[in-house]
Design a protein around this motif. Structure first.
Motif, short mmCIF file in Angstrom:
data_model
loop_
_atom_site.label_atom_id
_atom_site.label_comp_id
_atom_site.label_asym_id
_atom_site.label_seq_id
_atom_site.Cartn_x
_atom_site.Cartn_y
_atom_site.Cartn_z
N ASP A 1 0.87 -1.34 0.57
CA ASP A 1 0.12 0.03 -0.19
C ASP A 1 1.26 1.22 0.01
O ASP A 1 1.41 1.35 0.93
CB ASP A 1 -0.59 -0.31 1.29
CG ASP A 1 -1.66 1.52 1.29
OD1 ASP A 1 -1.50 1.81 0.18
OD2 ASP A 1 -2.81 1.15 1.91
N SER B 1 1.82 -8.20 2.07
CA SER B 1 0.05 -7.36 3.21
C SER B 1 -0.02 -5.78 2.72
O SER B 1 1.40 -5.55 2.43
CB SER B 1 0.09 -8.02 4.24
OG SER B 1 -0.31 -9.23 3.99
N ARG B 2 -1.58 -5.45 2.59
CA ARG B 2 -1.06 -3.84 2.18
C ARG B 2 0.24 -3.33 3.45
O ARG B 2 1.09 -2.23 2.67
CB ARG B 2 -2.48 -3.18 3.54
CG ARG B 2 -3.51 -3.24 2.33
CD ARG B 2 -4.64 -2.67 2.36
NE ARG B 2 -5.13 -1.81 2.47
CZ ARG B 2 -4.68 -1.11 3.86
NH1 ARG B 2 -4.52 -1.79 4.93
NH2 ARG B 2 -4.29 0.52 4.56
N ASN C 1 7.79 0.42 -1.36
CA ASN C 1 6.66 -0.89 -1.24
C ASN C 1 7.29 -1.84 -2.13
O ASN C 1 8.07 -1.72 -3.04
CB ASN C 1 6.13 0.82 -2.13
CG ASN C 1 5.25 1.41 -1.95
OD1 ASN C 1 5.88 2.77 -1.99
ND2 ASN C 1 4.17 1.93 -1.12
#
Length: 186
Positions: free
Chosen positions: A53, A67-68, A60
């Motif tokens: 995310d 997972s986020r 990132n």
């Protein structure tokens, strides 16, 4: 006084070196969101978050299986000490995080050893802490590994053992024959 004498003492900065590996990195480019070119400063009061995310994580990983927020790192100073440390916390409800031989479930956290391997899924990250003195910020320096980190480190349990043992031709026999002994004899 000269300008050198008046200059403030240069403060060293704690740097977290992280080397990333994934077997499909060339095909899937999951590390394209990471900056491997230079050191980056992170304020001491901020948490370094790794995940997919980009609105929440500064680091990132472009992979739908991540997972986020996969994990976070918190910089802190030990109580009654000048030693700085990092605490790693697993933020993934689905994936366990391995830090060396320690398995972390969701919201579990431990101190990051000064040198360790972090694993989740097919990801391998070698983390190494370079000590510093700054109270205001730390730095991250990211690297990309060409070969698996676990393979490169040649962990003892992964080393091949020859089937036939050591060749007797490697050691001259000096005229002595092997002797058998009973461990109960004195």
């Amino acid at each position: 006084m000269t300008s050198l004498e008046e200059a403030e003492t240069e403060e060293t900065v704690t740097c977290l070196h992280m080397t990333f590996y994934h077997p499909c990195q060339e095909d899937k480019m999951m590390f394209r969101g990471l900056n491997f070119c230079k050191r980056e400063q992170v304020r001491a009061d901020e948490m370094a978050k790794f995940g997919r995310d980009s609105n929440v994580c500064h680091y990132n990983l472009m992979d739908t299986r991540v997972s986020r927020i996969q994990f976070s790192l918190q910089f802190y100073r030990k109580l009654n000490s000048s030693e700085f440390c990092f605490e790693i916390k697993n933020m993934s409800k689905k994936t366990k995080l391995m830090v060396d031989q320690t398995e972390l479930g969701y919201l579990n956290k431990i101190d990051l050893p000064w040198k360790c391997i972090i694993c989740f899924g097919d990801y391998q990250i070698l983390a190494e802490i370079q000590e510093g003195e700054s109270l205001d910020y730390f730095e991250t320096h990211l690297h990309l590994a060409e070969v698996p980190i676990l393979q490169e480190r040649c962990l003892p349990s992964l080393q091949p053992v020859p089937e036939i043992g050591i060749s007797s031709s490697s050691f001259p026999s000096q005229g002595k024959s092997p002797m058998e002994s009973d461990e109960n004899e004195s």
